[in-house]
Design a protein around this motif. Sequence first.
Motif, PDB file in Angstrom:
ATOM      1  N   ALA A  19     -11.444  -3.136  -4.861  1.00 50.02           N
ATOM      2  CA  ALA A  19     -10.791  -3.096  -6.170  1.00 50.02           C
ATOM      3  C   ALA A  19      -9.745  -1.990  -6.170  1.00 50.02           C
ATOM      4  O   ALA A  19      -9.751  -1.112  -5.305  1.00 50.02           O
ATOM      5  N   GLU A  20      -8.875  -2.049  -7.153  1.00 51.74           N
ATOM      6  CA  GLU A  20      -7.929  -0.966  -7.374  1.00 51.74           C
ATOM      7  C   GLU A  20      -8.503  -0.066  -8.455  1.00 51.74           C
ATOM      8  O   GLU A  20      -9.140  -0.543  -9.398  1.00 51.74           O
ATOM      9  N   ARG A  64      -6.303   9.676   3.277  1.00 55.42           N
ATOM     10  CA  ARG A  64      -5.055  10.221   2.741  1.00 55.42           C
ATOM     11  C   ARG A  64      -3.894   9.893   3.679  1.00 55.42           C
ATOM     12  O   ARG A  64      -4.084   9.813   4.891  1.00 55.42           O
ATOM     13  N   ASP A  65      -2.696   9.775   3.102  1.00 51.92           N
ATOM     14  CA  ASP A  65      -1.509   9.516   3.914  1.00 51.92           C
ATOM     15  C   ASP A  65      -0.909  10.834   4.404  1.00 51.92           C
ATOM     16  O   ASP A  65      -1.482  11.905   4.201  1.00 51.92           O
ATOM     17  N   ARG A  66       0.252  10.746   5.032  1.00 53.54           N
ATOM     18  CA  ARG A  66       0.904  11.944   5.596  1.00 53.54           C
ATOM     19  C   ARG A  66       1.255  12.975   4.541  1.00 53.54           C
ATOM     20  O   ARG A  66       1.335  14.167   4.821  1.00 53.54           O
ATOM     21  N   GLU A  67       1.491  12.512   3.303  1.00 54.88           N
ATOM     22  CA  GLU A  67       1.823  13.432   2.214  1.00 54.88           C
ATOM     23  C   GLU A  67       0.564  13.951   1.525  1.00 54.88           C
ATOM     24  O   GLU A  67       0.640  14.577   0.472  1.00 54.88           O
ATOM     25  N   ASN A  68      -0.590  13.645   2.097  1.00 55.68           N
ATOM     26  CA  ASN A  68      -1.899  14.068   1.594  1.00 55.68           C
ATOM     27  C   ASN A  68      -2.274  13.405   0.272  1.00 55.68           C
ATOM     28  O   ASN A  68      -3.106  13.901  -0.471  1.00 55.68           O
ATOM     29  N   GLU A  69      -1.648  12.268  -0.030  1.00 56.84           N
ATOM     30  CA  GLU A  69      -2.008  11.517  -1.228  1.00 56.84           C
ATOM     31  C   GLU A  69      -3.115  10.534  -0.882  1.00 56.84           C
ATOM     32  O   GLU A  69      -3.104   9.906   0.174  1.00 56.84           O
ATOM     33  N   GLN A  71      -5.037   7.337  -0.488  1.00 59.61           N
ATOM     34  CA  GLN A  71      -4.716   5.910  -0.391  1.00 59.61           C
ATOM     35  C   GLN A  71      -5.905   5.062  -0.845  1.00 59.61           C
ATOM     36  O   GLN A  71      -5.738   4.106  -1.565  1.00 59.61           O
ATOM     37  N   TYR A  72      -7.111   5.434  -0.370  1.00 57.47           N
ATOM     38  CA  TYR A  72      -8.324   4.725  -0.777  1.00 57.47           C
ATOM     39  C   TYR A  72      -9.563   5.561  -0.511  1.00 57.47           C
ATOM     40  O   TYR A  72      -9.520   6.542   0.224  1.00 57.47           O
ATOM     41  N   PHE A  96      -8.886   1.265  -3.886  1.00 59.55           N
ATOM     42  CA  PHE A  96      -7.532   1.709  -3.590  1.00 59.55           C
ATOM     43  C   PHE A  96      -6.966   2.502  -4.769  1.00 59.55           C
ATOM     44  O   PHE A  96      -7.140   2.121  -5.921  1.00 59.55           O
ATOM     45  N   ASN A  97      -6.313   3.595  -4.432  1.00 58.14           N
ATOM     46  CA  ASN A  97      -5.684   4.449  -5.435  1.00 58.14           C
ATOM     47  C   ASN A  97      -4.293   3.908  -5.704  1.00 58.14           C
ATOM     48  O   ASN A  97      -3.392   4.052  -4.896  1.00 58.14           O
TER      49      ASN A  97
END
Length: 98
Positions: A19-20, A64-69, A71-72, A96-97
């Motif tokens: 889910a989102e 987290r992605d490369r920007e440290n956000e 993702q899920y 998922f975020n």
Amino acid sequence: MIVSTGKFTYSKQSKCFVAEASDIESDVQPLFHQIYPDTCDIGITLISHRSETEVTYFLNETFRDRENEVQYWTLLPTPESERKVPTCRGTFVRIFND
């Protein structure tokens, strides 16, 4: 937070509920709740929209992605839930975020 499995897409092949966050998060309650009163473990409780069986999942991974956000998040069933509801073994939740 207790959320109906009806808000998730379920894959029988991977045994994954997906889910989102915006689809299940409420203005009143945060996405995750403290699972045990004496620990900092957090998770989510799913209630089957068919059988009304409840299974609690604990936060196992934050991707987290490369920007440290974020993702899920990946959550697994608690040992107590696996004992009470053996059919939840091997399942997991991915939120998922968005």
